[in-house]
Design an enzyme around this catalytic site. Structure first.
Site, PDB file in Angstrom:
ATOM      1  N   LYS A   1       0.848  -1.193   0.000  1.00  0.00           N
ATOM      2  CA  LYS A   1       0.000   0.000   0.000  1.00  0.00           C
ATOM      3  C   LYS A   1       0.888   1.249   0.000  1.00  0.00           C
ATOM      4  CE  LYS A   1      -0.452  -0.038   5.050  1.00  0.00           C
ATOM      5  NZ  LYS A   1      -1.391  -0.089   6.195  1.00  0.00           N
TER       6      LYS A   1
ATOM      7  N   TYR B   1      15.275  31.245   4.696  1.00  0.00           N
ATOM      8  CA  TYR B   1      14.165  31.990   5.282  1.00  0.00           C
ATOM      9  C   TYR B   1      14.328  32.132   6.788  1.00  0.00           C
ATOM     10  CZ  TYR B   1      11.613  31.367   0.877  1.00  0.00           C
ATOM     11  OH  TYR B   1      11.219  31.387  -0.432  1.00  0.00           O
TER      12      TYR B   1
END
Length: 404
Positions: free
Chosen positions: A57, A285
């Site tokens: 999955k 940043y």
């Protein structure tokens, strides 16, 4: 809206794209030899009568479900497990014929028609769900193998184990349904304290004993996930469901000595610019980092939009030229910065290893998980699909392939 219709003309993902465009910025490498090795190691723990289901999955935990499935089915895996119908359909479209169990719950007639049409096998959790399946399959004139799930302590999907006999008897007599297995899921198998796991096992055993007393003998039982598979053969029953172990990571530190697992996934990116910054210069940043002295930095073309968690900013390291170097400043959406002052000869275009091995060093998903206070499953599943998956170490020395 997802198209449930069978389309045999759909081809599997293309695997003959030119090599370099796949690795021009950032990518995931998947070592197919490591996958095969891990399957053989796990298979060696099982009796010949116990089947091995690989849980593929979430695109095989980020490794690329189709190519992973094609590889491991050649080395001892006999079943595949997915969470959703589209995941199962993608495997069928690629020509994979192994039995596929849908581990999630499905309810609607549309879903049931898709499951039957694509020859998938559903999990039944409640009487209401079983009735809808039977009614829909009756209208289709089909019979379907189904897997009955019991809740023995996970408190997630499944009918309470105390009601197992009544539920299984209902499924047994409903037209269109054939019980393929009865199973449950362990909540604490990775805990060194086995108390809860043993309690769940006892509940499962009791439910099955009561069922057999009514004359119903389940054709297949399964309980073990990766951790339970490594813990005790008494938990193996007729099938084990292994996810993380297939991909080369151990589900718990105390189980690491049980088998030799090899991580199959590496994350790499290229240096896109190299520059020198002066003392006092801020990086990225928010200027979370300031250079204390003249430094050489490398800008690398990978960021949080690719799956590198921003919370690793200033806490992670990377590998380049066989050396471990610190990441500095905030991880940005598409880029991050490394302090390469110790190896100033690094140039644009060189490969950086974010996860994987280079020289004598290795960084794993477990390392990132420990820094973030999470689990390696989440790290592996977090790498986005703008990172090409490149298959490495293919059988017969085939050229590199796109996985997804």
């Amino acid at each position: 809206m997802f198209n449930w219709e069978r389309n045999p003309a759909v081809a599997p993902p293309c695997c003959d794209l030119p090599r370099e465009p796949l690795r021009e910025r950032a990518w995931v490498e998947v070592d197919l030899t490591a996958l095969a090795h891990n399957v053989r190691q796990i298979r060696g723990l099982l009796s010949p009568q116990t089947d091995l289901m690989a849980v593929v999955k979430a695109d095989a935990y980020g490794h690329g479900a189709v190519t992973v499935a094609q590889t491991i089915l050649q080395h001892g895996v006999t079943w595949l497990g997915v969470a959703t119908i589209p995941e199962g359909i993608a495997l069928r479209e690629a020509g994979i014929r192994a039995p596929i169990l849908i581990l999630g719950a499905t309810h609607t007639p549309e879903q049931i028609q898709a499951i039957a049409g694509w020859e998938l096998q559903p999990t039944l959790c409640t009487p209401k769900q079983a009735l809808v399946f039977s009614e829909t399959l009756g209208a289709l004139g089909q019979t379907l193998g189904v897997h009955v799930k019991l809740d023995t302590g996970m408190s997630r999907l499944g009918t309470p184990w105390q009601a197992a006999t009544e539920f299984v008897q209902l499924v047994h007599r409903l037209p269109g349904l054939e019980i393929t297995s009865i199973y449950s899921h362990l909540a604490t198998a990775d805990n060194p304290d086995p108390t809860m796991m043993r309690q769940q096992q006892a509940r499962f055993q009791r439910a099955i004993a009561q069922l057999r007393a009514t004359g119903i003998t389940p054709p297949r039982l399964h309980l073990a996930n990766s951790a339970a598979t490594l813990t005790d053969p008494a938990l193996h029953y007729d099938l084990v469901r292994v996810g993380l172990g297939i991909y080369g990571l151990c589900p718990a530190p105390h189980l690491q000595s049980v088998v030799d697992l090899q991580p199959a996934l590496q994350v790499k990116a290229r240096v896109t610019q190299v520059k020198t910054i002066q003392p006092g210069t801020g990086v990225s940043y928010g200027h979370q980092f300031f250079a204390e002295e003249t430094a050489r930095i490398a800008v690398v073309g990978i960021g949080y939009a690719d799956g590198v968690p921003r919370n690793l900013s200033g806490r992670m390291t990377a590998l380049i030229r066989g050396e471990r170097v610190p990441q500095i400043g905030a991880v940005t959406m598409d880029q991050l910065m490394l302090d390469i002052s110790q190896i100033p000869e690094v140039q644009e275009g060189e490969v950086v290893t974010l996860l994987g091995r280079d020289g004598g060093y290795q960084i794993t998903a477990d390392d990132w998980a420990a820094l973030l206070g999470t689990i390696s499953w989440e790290i592996l599943c977090g790498f986005k699909h703008r990172l090409p998956r490149v298959a490495m170490n293919l059988p017969q020395e085939s050229p590199q392939q796109v996985i997804a």
